[in-house]
Design a protein around this motif. Structure first.
Motif, mmCIF file in Angstrom:
data_model
loop_
_atom_site.group_PDB
_atom_site.id
_atom_site.type_symbol
_atom_site.label_atom_id
_atom_site.label_comp_id
_atom_site.label_asym_id
_atom_site.label_seq_id
_atom_site.Cartn_x
_atom_site.Cartn_y
_atom_site.Cartn_z
ATOM 1 N N THR A 37 36.465 -43.428 -14.820
ATOM 2 C CA THR A 37 35.378 -43.040 -13.917
ATOM 3 C C THR A 37 34.741 -41.728 -14.388
ATOM 4 O OG1 THR A 37 36.921 -41.873 -12.438
ATOM 5 C CG2 THR A 37 36.449 -44.185 -11.949
ATOM 6 N N ARG A 60 38.235 -24.972 -5.555
ATOM 7 C CA ARG A 60 38.164 -26.035 -4.552
ATOM 8 C C ARG A 60 38.717 -25.539 -3.229
ATOM 9 N NH1 ARG A 60 38.187 -31.827 -5.304
ATOM 10 N NH2 ARG A 60 39.315 -33.026 -3.748
ATOM 11 N N ASN A 64 40.511 -29.751 1.063
ATOM 12 C CA ASN A 64 40.036 -30.992 0.448
ATOM 13 C C ASN A 64 41.172 -31.583 -0.400
ATOM 14 O OD1 ASN A 64 38.465 -33.088 -0.377
ATOM 15 N ND2 ASN A 64 36.982 -31.861 -1.522
ATOM 16 N N HIS A 69 47.350 -39.712 -9.459
ATOM 17 C CA HIS A 69 47.224 -40.787 -10.448
ATOM 18 C C HIS A 69 48.605 -41.203 -10.933
ATOM 19 C CE1 HIS A 69 43.358 -38.794 -10.244
ATOM 20 N NE2 HIS A 69 42.782 -39.813 -10.860
ATOM 21 N N ARG A 123 45.828 -43.737 -7.082
ATOM 22 C CA ARG A 123 45.224 -44.797 -7.875
ATOM 23 C C ARG A 123 45.850 -44.873 -9.261
ATOM 24 N NH1 ARG A 123 40.626 -44.882 -11.400
ATOM 25 N NH2 ARG A 123 39.991 -42.848 -12.165
ATOM 26 N N SER A 183 35.837 -43.120 -8.262
ATOM 27 C CA SER A 183 36.453 -44.302 -7.662
ATOM 28 C C SER A 183 36.028 -44.475 -6.200
ATOM 29 C CB SER A 183 37.976 -44.176 -7.722
ATOM 30 O OG SER A 183 38.410 -43.047 -6.977
ATOM 31 N N ARG A 197 34.788 -43.229 0.707
ATOM 32 C CA ARG A 197 33.805 -42.834 -0.310
ATOM 33 C C ARG A 197 33.411 -44.073 -1.094
ATOM 34 N NH1 ARG A 197 35.483 -38.776 -5.127
ATOM 35 N NH2 ARG A 197 36.615 -40.628 -5.822
#
Ligand code: TXA
Ligand code: MG
Length: 341
Positions: A37, A60, A64, A69, A123, A183, A197
């Motif tokens: 991605t 960041r 959030n 992964h 993911r 993603s 999202r």
């Protein structure tokens, strides 16, 4: 800090290079790496301090949460406390691939990863470099996109370098990412699964396996970025996925052309992302053809915005793509890129 760039061909991976990156990760450092991605900024997801370094490098906000992964379903199951049938079916169909599932977290996942929440996003990326790195590191990798918070995601190592040079020790350069957009995030921790999202996997594709799926509804306040934990300072992320130049979205080609003419008359330099192919050599104008289809558009979008920022145009004009499921993620990112501060 010096940022080291290590190049590896995704089709002929050099194990020595992967091992150097994995050694940094095992030592609690951060490494940027390609996925299908966008590029991610990875850290050992089970190491609080390592994940904290990701937040610092990106700037960041700590409310959030980040995506974890993993290399396969069994590794995913070790970081969640519930694995519903829908997760099994979605994983079988879409993993490795650009689908992120939000599930109740297992106790081993540090709260910094989940921003204090009870769920974790997970993911399996469909990229040989990402998979090799996760396996060599021997740990799940927490990895948000490898850019300063709020800026456009990187689809090339050069984009990562521009955003994070001097702030991270290493970038694995595996060439351009093929997907170009982030993603799709689906929340399976609630009774009715919902899209948090929109992304490379469309709502229609998901609905074939999850018939009661609640579709994505754009936030009335874009500042929330669809995160589970509300932001303390709404407006903080009003411009997300945004280039430096101000972006204006126009409903169609004709209105975009008129707006471009007005801005050029005022003496501004303009970048114009158009789905209509034409040669246009007016001074101060960079007209960029985005291709006709959604896949091409997605693959090109961030790279073209990065290019226009590198040139330093004053204004970016974009024609809104048509309605329709395959354009949903693109429309979402364009909307966020153009939200005025
Ligand atoms: O394609 C992608 O998803 C890329 C590559 C690197 O995998 N990653 C990415 O990460 O886009 P990031 O951090 O830029 O975006 C993660 C999104 C955010 O919108 C975040 O709020 C959401 O996923 N998210 C992460 N964990 C969550 C959770 N537990 N619950 C709800 N949303 C979550
Ligand atoms: Mg991001």
């Amino acid at each position: 800090m010096k940022t080291e760039l290590l190049v590896t061909d995704p089709h002929h991976i050099d194990p020595a290079i992967i091992e150097r990156a994995a050694a940094l990760l095992r030592a609690g450092q951060v490494v940027a790496f390609p996925t299908e991605t966008v590029y991610g900024l990875g850290a050992d997801a089970l190491n609080d301090a390592a994940v904290a370094a990701v937040f610092v490098a990106k700037g960041r906000p700590s409310n959030n949460p980040v995506i974890v992964h993993v290399a396969d379903v069994s590794a995913a199951r070790r970081i969640v406390s519930d694995w519903p049938t829908a997760a099994d079916q979605l994983a079988a169909r879409f993993w490795p691939g650009p689908l992120t599932m939000v599930l109740p977290k297992a106790p081993c996942v540090p709260v910094i990863v989940t921003a204090g929440g009870a769920t974790v996003a997970v993911r399996v990326p469909a990229h040989p470099v990402a998979l090799a790195l996760i396996r060599a590191a021997g740990a799940p990798l927490a990895a948000p996109s490898a850019n300063r918070s709020g800026y456009i995601s990187p689809t090339r190592a050069a984009h990562v370098l521009r955003s994070l040079a001097g702030r991270i020790p290493m970038i694995l350069d595996g060439g351009s990412t093929t997907g170009g957009l982030e993603s799709t995030v689906i929340d399976l921790s609630v009774s009715q699964p919902r899209i948090l999202r929109p992304g490379l996997i469309s709502e229609a594709e998901l609905r074939s396996l999850v018939p009661d799926l609640e579709g994505f509804s754009p936030p009335t306040n874009p500042a929330h970025e669809q995160s589970a934990a509300p932001l303390r300072s709404p407006g903080q992320l009003a411009r997300h996925y945004a280039p430096q130049a101000m972006v204006e979205l126009l409903p169609d080609h004709r209105s975009a052309a008129a707006r471009v003419a007005t801005l050029l008359d005022r003496g501004l330099s303009v970048g114009w992302l158009s789905r209509v192919e034409d040669v246009d050599s007016r001074a101060n104008l960079r007209r960029v053809w985005m291709g006709a289809g959604a896949d091409t558009y997605a693959a090109l979008l961030y790279a073209r915005l990065h290019d226009l920022d590198a040139v330093g145009v004053d204004r970016i004009i974009i024609e809104l793509p048509p309605a329709g499921d395959e354009w949903a993620a693109i429309r979402d990112r364009l909307r966020r890129a153009s939200t005025a501060e």
